[in-house]
Design a protein around this motif. Structure first.
Motif, PDB file in Angstrom:
ATOM      1  N   LYS A  63      -8.755  -2.137  -4.216  1.00  0.00           N
ATOM      2  CA  LYS A  63      -8.115  -1.027  -4.484  1.00  0.00           C
ATOM      3  C   LYS A  63      -6.771  -1.124  -3.826  1.00  0.00           C
ATOM      4  O   LYS A  63      -5.508  -0.665  -4.665  1.00  0.00           O
ATOM      5  CB  LYS A  63      -8.837   0.121  -3.524  1.00  0.00           C
ATOM      6  CG  LYS A  63      -9.928   0.705  -4.125  1.00  0.00           C
ATOM      7  CD  LYS A  63     -10.470   1.862  -3.100  1.00  0.00           C
ATOM      8  CE  LYS A  63     -11.907   1.934  -3.839  1.00  0.00           C
ATOM      9  NZ  LYS A  63     -12.744   2.755  -2.994  1.00  0.00           N
ATOM     10  N   LEU A  64      -6.420  -2.122  -2.807  1.00  0.00           N
ATOM     11  CA  LEU A  64      -4.988  -2.748  -2.437  1.00  0.00           C
ATOM     12  C   LEU A  64      -4.309  -3.381  -3.589  1.00  0.00           C
ATOM     13  O   LEU A  64      -3.119  -3.184  -3.838  1.00  0.00           O
ATOM     14  CB  LEU A  64      -5.093  -3.524  -1.295  1.00  0.00           C
ATOM     15  CG  LEU A  64      -5.709  -2.986  -0.026  1.00  0.00           C
ATOM     16  CD1 LEU A  64      -5.893  -4.092   1.000  1.00  0.00           C
ATOM     17  CD2 LEU A  64      -4.426  -2.058   0.464  1.00  0.00           C
ATOM     18  N   TYR A 247       1.651 -10.038   2.190  1.00  0.00           N
ATOM     19  CA  TYR A 247       0.355  -9.432   1.988  1.00  0.00           C
ATOM     20  C   TYR A 247       0.466  -7.904   1.356  1.00  0.00           C
ATOM     21  O   TYR A 247       1.674  -7.205   1.458  1.00  0.00           O
ATOM     22  CB  TYR A 247      -0.175  -8.871   3.494  1.00  0.00           C
ATOM     23  CG  TYR A 247      -0.417 -10.146   4.390  1.00  0.00           C
ATOM     24  CD1 TYR A 247      -1.282 -11.195   3.922  1.00  0.00           C
ATOM     25  CD2 TYR A 247       0.072 -10.399   5.620  1.00  0.00           C
ATOM     26  CE1 TYR A 247      -1.945 -12.099   4.490  1.00  0.00           C
ATOM     27  CE2 TYR A 247      -0.163 -11.615   6.320  1.00  0.00           C
ATOM     28  CZ  TYR A 247      -1.277 -12.351   5.707  1.00  0.00           C
ATOM     29  OH  TYR A 247      -1.458 -13.539   6.505  1.00  0.00           O
ATOM     30  N   LEU A 248      -0.565  -7.606   0.477  1.00  0.00           N
ATOM     31  CA  LEU A 248      -0.331  -6.381  -0.520  1.00  0.00           C
ATOM     32  C   LEU A 248       0.227  -5.053   0.366  1.00  0.00           C
ATOM     33  O   LEU A 248       1.052  -4.729  -0.292  1.00  0.00           O
ATOM     34  CB  LEU A 248      -1.739  -6.366  -1.227  1.00  0.00           C
ATOM     35  CG  LEU A 248      -2.254  -7.416  -1.786  1.00  0.00           C
ATOM     36  CD1 LEU A 248      -3.355  -6.933  -2.919  1.00  0.00           C
ATOM     37  CD2 LEU A 248      -1.399  -7.982  -2.641  1.00  0.00           C
ATOM     38  N   LEU A 263      -8.822  -7.561   8.001  1.00  0.00           N
ATOM     39  CA  LEU A 263      -9.202  -8.532   7.123  1.00  0.00           C
ATOM     40  C   LEU A 263      -8.872  -8.380   5.430  1.00  0.00           C
ATOM     41  O   LEU A 263      -8.457  -9.214   5.004  1.00  0.00           O
ATOM     42  CB  LEU A 263     -10.725  -9.073   7.177  1.00  0.00           C
ATOM     43  CG  LEU A 263     -11.073 -10.344   6.412  1.00  0.00           C
ATOM     44  CD1 LEU A 263     -10.456 -11.620   6.709  1.00  0.00           C
ATOM     45  CD2 LEU A 263     -12.637 -10.642   6.592  1.00  0.00           C
ATOM     46  N   ALA A 264      -9.513  -7.144   4.962  1.00  0.00           N
ATOM     47  CA  ALA A 264      -9.216  -7.016   3.592  1.00  0.00           C
ATOM     48  C   ALA A 264      -7.688  -7.157   3.397  1.00  0.00           C
ATOM     49  O   ALA A 264      -7.310  -7.469   2.066  1.00  0.00           O
ATOM     50  CB  ALA A 264      -9.754  -5.683   3.287  1.00  0.00           C
ATOM     51  N   GLU A 265      -6.852  -6.586   4.193  1.00  0.00           N
ATOM     52  CA  GLU A 265      -5.513  -6.462   4.110  1.00  0.00           C
ATOM     53  C   GLU A 265      -4.724  -7.783   3.973  1.00  0.00           C
ATOM     54  O   GLU A 265      -3.618  -8.041   3.566  1.00  0.00           O
ATOM     55  CB  GLU A 265      -4.797  -5.673   4.988  1.00  0.00           C
ATOM     56  CG  GLU A 265      -5.320  -4.074   4.681  1.00  0.00           C
ATOM     57  CD  GLU A 265      -4.832  -3.178   5.739  1.00  0.00           C
ATOM     58  OE1 GLU A 265      -4.473  -2.017   5.462  1.00  0.00           O
ATOM     59  OE2 GLU A 265      -4.640  -3.509   7.039  1.00  0.00           O
ATOM     60  N   ARG A 266      -5.435  -8.868   4.562  1.00  0.00           N
ATOM     61  CA  ARG A 266      -4.942 -10.137   4.750  1.00  0.00           C
ATOM     62  C   ARG A 266      -5.274 -11.249   3.644  1.00  0.00           C
ATOM     63  O   ARG A 266      -5.185 -12.602   3.978  1.00  0.00           O
ATOM     64  CB  ARG A 266      -4.867 -10.651   6.224  1.00  0.00           C
ATOM     65  CG  ARG A 266      -4.240 -10.048   7.216  1.00  0.00           C
ATOM     66  CD  ARG A 266      -4.371 -10.520   8.461  1.00  0.00           C
ATOM     67  NE  ARG A 266      -5.717 -10.144   9.359  1.00  0.00           N
ATOM     68  CZ  ARG A 266      -6.615 -10.876   9.269  1.00  0.00           C
ATOM     69  NH1 ARG A 266      -6.572 -12.128   8.998  1.00  0.00           N
ATOM     70  NH2 ARG A 266      -7.950 -10.484  10.180  1.00  0.00           N
ATOM     71  N   GLY A 270       1.127 -10.810  -2.844  1.00  0.00           N
ATOM     72  CA  GLY A 270       1.856 -10.610  -4.027  1.00  0.00           C
ATOM     73  C   GLY A 270       3.373 -10.710  -3.958  1.00  0.00           C
ATOM     74  O   GLY A 270       3.824 -10.529  -2.989  1.00  0.00           O
ATOM     75  N   GLY A 271       3.685 -10.869  -5.112  1.00  0.00           N
ATOM     76  CA  GLY A 271       5.140 -10.837  -5.222  1.00  0.00           C
ATOM     77  C   GLY A 271       5.896 -10.948  -6.835  1.00  0.00           C
ATOM     78  O   GLY A 271       4.978 -10.959  -7.695  1.00  0.00           O
TER      79      GLY A 271
END
Length: 275
Positions: A63-64, A247-248, A263-266, A270-271
């Motif tokens: 989802k992120l 990180y997203l 953890l999911a967020e790390r 992206g760029g």
């Protein structure tokens, strides 16, 4: 995360689109299941269940990635003024698809979705049959020359004008032997200055990434976690827009971001970079 039973698309062999093997998992269908969709098979559900055993928040990661797609296209269309998009490995249609976001800023924006899963073509055609500015192409993004030469790509995209090339959540599904850097170069060599590339990718920046990568590789067959240096090489020769490779949740957020990421967020970065 819990994948509810009864939502799996298993309506009988006569309902399986031509070219689909429902006994083999698909990246696009697994992603659909993680996003809460319903267009996946039992084999895809099993992959998700195995991934959840290793990382219970794997659906959050998906989802992120979907959320940054929307923010990235809003930047490309709203701030950069981009009117042409080549969305590679687009997956199944869901909320805030690339053409919907882009056309909300640039009504005449043209979008070509590319995916090698025939089910994407089947669903995409149904969604886009009234949209003359959008096409769905069945092709393998690992073959830039064939993708770029496809009649629908040639018809929709003007290669004399800037193009946004989207590789969102895709390059980590290419093994090192498939030369992801060369794939990126194949597309960027074909687009003019002023074009952009938008990449998100699994990142290996800690011991937690190892078990998740092993789970992806074992049950899906792909899912390479690369270092920050390896991911930055995908952008070599290009100008990263602010805030760079992030990180997203931290890439141009539209809401408050916690100081300490989960953890999911790390696990993904992206760029967007300009040629």
């Amino acid at each position: 995360m819990r994948i509810p039973h009864g939502r799996v698309t298993m309506m009988g062999s006569e309902s399986v689109p031509v070219g689909i093997d429902p006994t083999k998992p698909s990246i696009s269908r697994v992603y659909d299941a993680l996003l809460g969709g319903k267009d996946y098979y039992e084999v895809d559900q099993r992959v998700v269940e195995h991934l959840v055993e290793t990382m219970p928040q794997v659906d959050v990661l998906a989802k992120l990635n979907r959320a940054i797609l929307g923010r990235g296209v809003r930047y490309l269309a709203g701030e950069a003024g981009m009117k042409q998009y080549l969305d590679l490995g687009a997956g199944l249609p869901t909320m805030e698809n690339t053409h919907q976001v882009a056309q909300s800023f640039q009504p005449d924006a043209r979008v070509v979705y590319v995916d090698n899963d025939p089910i994407v073509l089947a669903h995409g055609r149904a969604l886009l049959e009234q949209d003359a500015s959008t096409r769905v192409v069945t092709a393998d993004l690992r073959e830039p020359e064939k993708v770029l030469a496809h009649p629908d790509v040639q018809k929709m995209i003007d290669f004399s004008q800037p193009i946004a090339v989207l590789l969102v959540g895709m390059l980590h599904h290419l093994h090192d032997s498939e030369d992801p850097e060369g794939v990126v170069d194949g597309y960027l060599d074909a687009v003019p200055p002023g074009s952009y590339v938008f990449i998100t990718h699994f990142i290996n920046e800690g011991p937690e990434a190892g078990p998740v990568e092993e789970s992806f590789l074992e049950f899906l067959g792909t899912g390479r976690f690369r270092t920050r240096a390896e991911i930055l090489r995908l952008f070599r020769g290009l100008e990263l827009v602010e805030p760079g490779l992030s990180y997203l949740p931290e890439w141009r957020p539209d809401r408050i971001v916690r100081d300490k990421l989960t953890l999911a967020e790390r696990l993904m970065v992206g760029g967007i970079a300009r040629k």
